[in-house]
Design an enzyme around this catalytic site. Sequence first.
Site, PDB file in Angstrom:
ATOM      1  N   SER A  68       0.803  -1.227   0.000  1.00 32.47           N
ATOM      2  CA  SER A  68       0.000   0.000   0.000  1.00 32.47           C
ATOM      3  C   SER A  68       0.831   1.270   0.000  1.00 32.47           C
ATOM      4  O   SER A  68       0.264   2.365   0.056  1.00 32.47           O
ATOM      5  CB  SER A  68      -0.913   0.035   1.220  1.00 32.47           C
ATOM      6  N   THR A 101      -1.747   2.597   4.386  1.00 31.44           N
ATOM      7  CA  THR A 101      -1.008   3.861   4.298  1.00 31.44           C
ATOM      8  C   THR A 101      -0.236   4.145   5.573  1.00 31.44           C
ATOM      9  O   THR A 101      -0.759   3.922   6.667  1.00 31.44           O
ATOM     10  CB  THR A 101      -2.044   4.988   4.096  1.00 31.44           C
ATOM     11  N   THR A 156       1.530   6.910   0.556  1.00 27.75           N
ATOM     12  CA  THR A 156       0.654   5.803   0.144  1.00 27.75           C
ATOM     13  C   THR A 156       0.708   5.571  -1.361  1.00 27.75           C
ATOM     14  O   THR A 156       1.068   6.489  -2.119  1.00 27.75           O
ATOM     15  CB  THR A 156      -0.806   6.118   0.526  1.00 27.75           C
ATOM     16  N   ARG A 181      -6.784   9.071  -9.941  1.00 28.49           N
ATOM     17  CA  ARG A 181      -7.398   9.299  -8.622  1.00 28.49           C
ATOM     18  C   ARG A 181      -6.334   9.692  -7.597  1.00 28.49           C
ATOM     19  O   ARG A 181      -5.285   9.093  -7.508  1.00 28.49           O
ATOM     20  CB  ARG A 181      -8.112   8.019  -8.173  1.00 28.49           C
ATOM     21  N   THR A 199      -5.542   6.715   7.907  1.00 27.89           N
ATOM     22  CA  THR A 199      -5.549   5.717   6.849  1.00 27.89           C
ATOM     23  C   THR A 199      -7.000   5.335   6.605  1.00 27.89           C
ATOM     24  O   THR A 199      -7.851   5.560   7.454  1.00 27.89           O
ATOM     25  CB  THR A 199      -4.731   4.485   7.284  1.00 27.89           C
ATOM     26  N   GLY A 200      -7.247   4.782   5.443  1.00 24.81           N
ATOM     27  CA  GLY A 200      -8.615   4.373   5.162  1.00 24.81           C
ATOM     28  C   GLY A 200      -9.123   4.997   3.885  1.00 24.81           C
ATOM     29  O   GLY A 200      -8.338   5.527   3.090  1.00 24.81           O
TER      30      GLY A 200
HETATM   31  N1  ASP Z   1      -6.065   6.786   2.521  1.00 24.61           N
HETATM   32  C1  ASP Z   1      -5.509   6.152   1.351  1.00 24.61           C
HETATM   33  C2  ASP Z   1      -6.199   6.662   0.137  1.00 24.61           C
HETATM   34  O1  ASP Z   1      -7.410   6.768   0.150  1.00 24.61           O
HETATM   35  C3  ASP Z   1      -5.611   4.673   1.324  1.00 24.61           C
HETATM   36  C4  ASP Z   1      -5.298   3.909   2.533  1.00 24.61           C
HETATM   37  O2  ASP Z   1      -5.148   4.422   3.632  1.00 24.61           O
HETATM   38  O3  ASP Z   1      -5.199   2.700   2.376  1.00 24.61           O
HETATM   39  O4  ASP Z   1      -5.541   6.874  -0.854  1.00 24.61           O
END
Ligand code: ASP
Length: 330
Positions: free
Chosen positions: A85, A187, A205, A215, A238-239
């Site tokens: 990631s 991330t 990330t 994106r 993260t998320g």
């Molecule tokens: N926050 C990150 C994103 O949306 C992804 C992740 O945390 O896994 O790009």
Amino acid sequence: MNSRRKFLHNTLLGGIALSAADLIRGSREILEKSDKSASPVVIATWGPNTKATAAAWDIISKGGRALDAVEAGARVPEADPEDTSVGYGGFPDRDGNVTLDACIMDELGQAGCVSFLQNIMHPISVARRVMEKTPHVLLTGEGAYRFARAEGFPHENLLTEVARKAWEDWKVRSEYKPVINVERHDTIGIVAVDQHNNISGACSTSGAAFKMHGRVGDSPIIGAGMFVDNEVGGAACTGLGEMVLRTLGSFLVVEEMRRGASPQKAAEAAIKRLVRKYPEQSKVAQVGFVAVDKKGRHGAYAIHKGFNYAIYQNNVNQVFESDYLLKKPD
Ligand code: ASP
């Protein structure tokens, strides 16, 4: 189970003979203690980032600057091919391109960011150069790449065989739809308070796996994926970036602390806000925050079970399971 999930599973459920409840309790005890013990501290999203907190601690424990610490920390997963990631080895977008996002912020409120950067292994260091060497805050895509090359960063192929294979498998099942679920969020968001009581943060990330080409998520956006204010504290997350972008989640956490909330309560307030605003999306999407304040107190909170984080403080590097909002009845 991807390698990080496996690690978490093994570490949390096997290696350390502690239940998730023990881990949460342990974390709260540290929280209480950390009321008294001041900085320094390093906190990072996700348990395997103990390697990152160790790299950061190595710097601040010797009196170094929090900014150097968080950069060194973020560089660890960026260079790790097993971390799917972040950086090298990150899962690609739905067209097979590894595109990276990162941001960094120092104790002076200076910030640098890169988004949609390809073929450069250390976006966090490019973000720092943007902060220190340009009049801008954010460079993106081809412009970020050209700047990185001009600064001496090598061009590298970041798509590993494992990531390419995962993408090939995804294509078979996907109907070309980007993944939106509670898994696959690894991330690194990292915040440090150094011995001079200065705070810096970084976030890096490869973004949501198999996202649409172009994106950009929350991670390179100051106030979304990460925010620090040297008067108050810092937060990172993260998320699912889209939820965080719409709420400027990390800024929200820091502002809650500014109004007097502890880092734990501040992280909880931000998650509650997200869930209140996006109840349907919250059912299928994960977001987790880590937060630290000027006194070196810390907290973490997530929408769902499964978020954990690494803390290095008082010479101890530990992983804790985060508490979370949407508890399912047993
Ligand atoms: N926050 C990150 C994103 O949306 C992804 C992740 O945390 O896994 O790009």
